[in-house]
Design a protein around this motif. Structure first.
Motif, PDB file in Angstrom:
ATOM      1  N   THR A 290     -36.084   2.163  74.514  1.00  0.00           N
ATOM      2  CA  THR A 290     -35.597   3.519  74.769  1.00  0.00           C
ATOM      3  C   THR A 290     -35.929   3.917  76.205  1.00  0.00           C
ATOM      4  O   THR A 290     -36.959   3.524  76.758  1.00  0.00           O
ATOM      5  CB  THR A 290     -36.238   4.508  73.796  1.00  0.00           C
ATOM      6  OG1 THR A 290     -37.666   4.465  73.937  1.00  0.00           O
ATOM      7  CG2 THR A 290     -35.865   4.171  72.354  1.00  0.00           C
ATOM      8  N   CYS A 291     -35.057   4.691  76.786  1.00  0.00           N
ATOM      9  CA  CYS A 291     -35.237   5.123  78.178  1.00  0.00           C
ATOM     10  C   CYS A 291     -34.574   6.478  78.350  1.00  0.00           C
ATOM     11  O   CYS A 291     -33.417   6.664  77.965  1.00  0.00           O
ATOM     12  CB  CYS A 291     -34.640   4.107  79.145  1.00  0.00           C
ATOM     13  SG  CYS A 291     -34.791   4.564  80.891  1.00  0.00           S
ATOM     14  N   LYS A 292     -35.298   7.415  78.902  1.00  0.00           N
ATOM     15  CA  LYS A 292     -34.746   8.744  79.167  1.00  0.00           C
ATOM     16  C   LYS A 292     -33.894   8.676  80.426  1.00  0.00           C
ATOM     17  O   LYS A 292     -34.407   8.617  81.545  1.00  0.00           O
ATOM     18  CB  LYS A 292     -35.876   9.766  79.319  1.00  0.00           C
ATOM     19  CG  LYS A 292     -35.366  11.189  79.449  1.00  0.00           C
ATOM     20  CD  LYS A 292     -36.526  12.181  79.539  1.00  0.00           C
ATOM     21  CE  LYS A 292     -35.997  13.603  79.668  1.00  0.00           C
ATOM     22  NZ  LYS A 292     -37.109  14.587  79.770  1.00  0.00           N
ATOM     23  N   ILE A 293     -32.592   8.695  80.227  1.00  0.00           N
ATOM     24  CA  ILE A 293     -31.650   8.578  81.346  1.00  0.00           C
ATOM     25  C   ILE A 293     -31.355   9.967  81.898  1.00  0.00           C
ATOM     26  O   ILE A 293     -30.919  10.861  81.159  1.00  0.00           O
ATOM     27  CB  ILE A 293     -30.341   7.893  80.898  1.00  0.00           C
ATOM     28  CG1 ILE A 293     -30.646   6.545  80.239  1.00  0.00           C
ATOM     29  CG2 ILE A 293     -29.404   7.723  82.082  1.00  0.00           C
ATOM     30  CD1 ILE A 293     -31.246   5.530  81.157  1.00  0.00           C
ATOM     31  N   ASP A 294     -31.584  10.152  83.183  1.00  0.00           N
ATOM     32  CA  ASP A 294     -31.307  11.413  83.867  1.00  0.00           C
ATOM     33  C   ASP A 294     -30.139  11.195  84.826  1.00  0.00           C
ATOM     34  O   ASP A 294     -30.262  10.475  85.819  1.00  0.00           O
ATOM     35  CB  ASP A 294     -32.541  11.885  84.630  1.00  0.00           C
ATOM     36  CG  ASP A 294     -32.339  13.250  85.271  1.00  0.00           C
ATOM     37  OD1 ASP A 294     -31.312  13.892  84.978  1.00  0.00           O
ATOM     38  OD2 ASP A 294     -33.205  13.674  86.075  1.00  0.00           O
TER      39      ASP A 294
ATOM     40  N   ASP B 231     -39.644   3.034  81.027  1.00  0.00           N
ATOM     41  CA  ASP B 231     -40.952   2.493  80.655  1.00  0.00           C
ATOM     42  C   ASP B 231     -40.815   1.507  79.502  1.00  0.00           C
ATOM     43  O   ASP B 231     -39.999   1.689  78.586  1.00  0.00           O
ATOM     44  CB  ASP B 231     -41.899   3.621  80.252  1.00  0.00           C
ATOM     45  CG  ASP B 231     -42.254   4.521  81.421  1.00  0.00           C
ATOM     46  OD1 ASP B 231     -42.177   4.049  82.569  1.00  0.00           O
ATOM     47  OD2 ASP B 231     -42.590   5.699  81.187  1.00  0.00           O
ATOM     48  N   MET B 232     -41.655   0.462  79.547  1.00  0.00           N
ATOM     49  CA  MET B 232     -41.789  -0.499  78.454  1.00  0.00           C
ATOM     50  C   MET B 232     -43.278  -0.583  78.113  1.00  0.00           C
ATOM     51  O   MET B 232     -44.074  -1.148  78.873  1.00  0.00           O
ATOM     52  CB  MET B 232     -41.231  -1.868  78.849  1.00  0.00           C
ATOM     53  CG  MET B 232     -39.765  -1.831  79.279  1.00  0.00           C
ATOM     54  SD  MET B 232     -39.088  -3.459  79.671  1.00  0.00           S
ATOM     55  CE  MET B 232     -38.971  -4.157  78.021  1.00  0.00           C
ATOM     56  N   LYS B 233     -43.623  -0.011  76.975  1.00  0.00           N
ATOM     57  CA  LYS B 233     -45.022   0.137  76.598  1.00  0.00           C
ATOM     58  C   LYS B 233     -45.399  -0.938  75.585  1.00  0.00           C
ATOM     59  O   LYS B 233     -44.834  -0.994  74.488  1.00  0.00           O
ATOM     60  CB  LYS B 233     -45.243   1.529  76.017  1.00  0.00           C
ATOM     61  CG  LYS B 233     -46.682   1.853  75.665  1.00  0.00           C
ATOM     62  CD  LYS B 233     -46.792   3.290  75.173  1.00  0.00           C
ATOM     63  CE  LYS B 233     -48.233   3.645  74.815  1.00  0.00           C
ATOM     64  NZ  LYS B 233     -48.345   5.046  74.343  1.00  0.00           N
TER      65      LYS B 233
ATOM     66  N   THR C 118     -48.222  -0.539  80.280  1.00  0.00           N
ATOM     67  CA  THR C 118     -46.889   0.038  80.444  1.00  0.00           C
ATOM     68  C   THR C 118     -46.289  -0.448  81.753  1.00  0.00           C
ATOM     69  O   THR C 118     -46.877  -0.249  82.829  1.00  0.00           O
ATOM     70  CB  THR C 118     -46.951   1.576  80.434  1.00  0.00           C
ATOM     71  OG1 THR C 118     -47.515   2.013  79.201  1.00  0.00           O
ATOM     72  CG2 THR C 118     -45.551   2.166  80.586  1.00  0.00           C
ATOM     73  N   PHE C 119     -45.140  -1.086  81.647  1.00  0.00           N
ATOM     74  CA  PHE C 119     -44.379  -1.511  82.823  1.00  0.00           C
ATOM     75  C   PHE C 119     -43.215  -0.529  83.007  1.00  0.00           C
ATOM     76  O   PHE C 119     -42.533  -0.167  82.040  1.00  0.00           O
ATOM     77  CB  PHE C 119     -43.839  -2.927  82.653  1.00  0.00           C
ATOM     78  CG  PHE C 119     -44.903  -3.979  82.648  1.00  0.00           C
ATOM     79  CD1 PHE C 119     -45.329  -4.563  83.836  1.00  0.00           C
ATOM     80  CD2 PHE C 119     -45.487  -4.393  81.458  1.00  0.00           C
ATOM     81  CE1 PHE C 119     -46.309  -5.529  83.837  1.00  0.00           C
ATOM     82  CE2 PHE C 119     -46.472  -5.366  81.451  1.00  0.00           C
ATOM     83  CZ  PHE C 119     -46.889  -5.933  82.645  1.00  0.00           C
TER      84      PHE C 119
END
Length: 472
Positions: A146-150, A162-164, A221-222
């Protein structure tokens, strides 16, 4: 020669057969008493250190609608297993083994923000085990995170995804996850993406105490930092928008008689606000241009705004009518008096004055005809006519003739009044139509300046406020 070759072949077979039993014996020795549930540490009070890193191979897709990032990544996990140590000299020099992960203990490291159907998208590869107990586990996988796209600054946008990663069950006191490389992820084998430019992939270790549990939990987190390549959008989106907006501006320079203003509206679909405004104002201009005096009267506010103030501001003038501040400040009453004074100098207006004089002439004796009122100012009939043709002794004889002539002149004057009124009305209608057409020209010029200014300001503001302009 033949016996020598046979001896070499026999030695080779003997060496191979000796290596196989050593590895088999080693595996039996290591795994017979091995428990996959046991955390492999010499002291249970100490945490097991696991070095974690990843190698980014490719950015497969950035789904803005569903806010997902799909990547091809190789994970890298290194730890030391206390139960997997041996002396290589005791096993024929065997220094490393490849063992399937289901037969060994391995850290249950998962990506917390995974959006994959199976949650874990890695492929279970073998674990490389060395004689000192070090274990290397490198599972590749297609990760859907998942990624918050702005998209506020689309197409000049940057995205930080982020990749946690962290252990799902072990807390920080049992498993210590540390970064393998302080710089972040490995980008040496990254395949360039055609739509996104990779800025970097820094990594960070976090130790968090959640509300559910008193123990600290460790994660790594990367952050994949990418920037959209705008060259494609610049030539396929921005340039066409600028050209279309320029066409909208040039449309206001066309004369209203060309009839091509509304047809330009079909091309103005990319800039919604300006296109809608230009089409509406184009309709207003055409409506003003084609108005007629017998149907539409011009309100006073339109005269004030579109015939006086706006033309003066835009430095526009009409043929024979110079618009200055003095003429703008002139009251409507003064303008009407000026029109009357100008019209009184015409021949037809003088004829109307003659008719007024005839109406003031006193009727002759014994005449029942209405002769009007011939005023004292009319010397033609009161002085010259009576002096030359009428004598007191014959006034009664010519009284009837004078009434007949007066009636004929009165009819002629009425015809002249009618013709004059028609001509005056035609002049007023022509002047009103000219006013409407000039108002349409004023609206056209005003729209040209306003939309040009709007386009320049909007374009400069968007380009200057964007974080970057062109990324190849």
């Amino acid at each position: 020669m033949a016996p020598m070759l046979a001896a070499l072949a026999l030695l080779a077979l003997i060496s191979v057969s000796e290596q196989g039993p050593h590895e088999k014996r080693l595996l039996n020795s290591l795994l017979n008493s091995y428990n996959t549930l046991e955390r492999p540490v010499a002291n249970e009070s100490e945490p097991l250190e696991v070095k974690f890193g990843l190698t980014l191979q490719q950015i497969i897709d950035v789904d803005e609608k569903n806010q997902l990032l799909i990547t091809n990544i190789w994970l890298s996990l290194e730890w030391n297993d206390y139960n997997l140590r041996w002396n290589d000299s005791d096993y024929g020099g065997v220094k490393d083994l490849r063992i399937t992960p289901n037969k060994l203990w391995k850290p249950d490291v998962l990506m917390y923000n995974s959006a994959d159907e199976g949650f874990d998208g890695t492929y279970q590869t073998n674990v490389v085990v060395r004689n000192n107990g070090s274990c290397l586990y490198v599972p590749p996988g297609i990760f859907k995170s998942t990624c918050k796209i702005d998209i506020t600054w689309f197409p000049f946008d940057d995205q930080h995804c982020d990749m946690k990663f962290g252990s799902w069950t072990y807390d920080g006191n049992q498993l210590d996850l540390v970064l393998k490389d302080e710089a972040g992820g490995d980008l040496s084998d990254f395949i360039t993406n055609g739509e996104w430019y990779l800025i970097g992939m820094p990594g960070k270790k976090n130790t968090i105490t959640y509300a559910c549990c008193p123990e600290p939990y460790v994660d790594v987190t990367f952050t994949i930092m990418i920037r959209r390549r705008t060259l494609y959008y610049f030539f396929n989106l921005i340039v066409p928008c600028v050209l279309i907006s320029s066409m909208a501006l040039l449309g206001f320079t066309l004369p209203p008689d060309s009839g091509e203003k509304l047809t330009l509206g079909t091309y103005f679909n990319c800039i919604m606000f300006m296109v809608a405004s230009s089409v509406v104002l184009t309709v207003v201009v055409l409506n003003y241009h084609h108005r007629t005096a017998d149907i539409h009267e011009m309100p006073q506010w339109i005269k004030t705004v579109f015939l006086q103030w706006l033309p003066w501001i835009l430095r526009m003038s009409r043929p024979g009518k110079k618009i200055t501040r003095k003429t703008i400040m002139m009251s409507n009453r003064m303008r009407e008096l000026e029109l009357k004074e100008r019209s009184s100098k015409s021949l037809l207006a003088n004829v109307l004055d003659i008719d007024d004089d005839f109406r003031h002439v006193p009727p002759p004796p014994n005449s029942t005809a209405s002769t009007g009122n011939l005023g004292p100012g009319c010397s033609i009939f009161r002085t010259d006519f009576r002096r030359s043709f009428v004598r007191p002794s014959t006034m009664e004889d010519v009284g009837g003739g004078l009434g007949s002539h007066h009636r004929e002149l009165h009819l002629i004057l009425r015809e002249l009044q009618f013709i004059t009124a028609r001509m005056k009305k035609a002049d007023e209608e022509a002047e009103l139509i000219s006013d409407w057409k000039f108002a349409a020209m004023v609206v056209d010029r005003f729209c040209l300046f306003v939309f040009t200014l709007f386009t320049i300001i909007a374009t400069v503001a968007v380009l200057l406020s964007a974080p970057h302009i062109i990324v190849q």
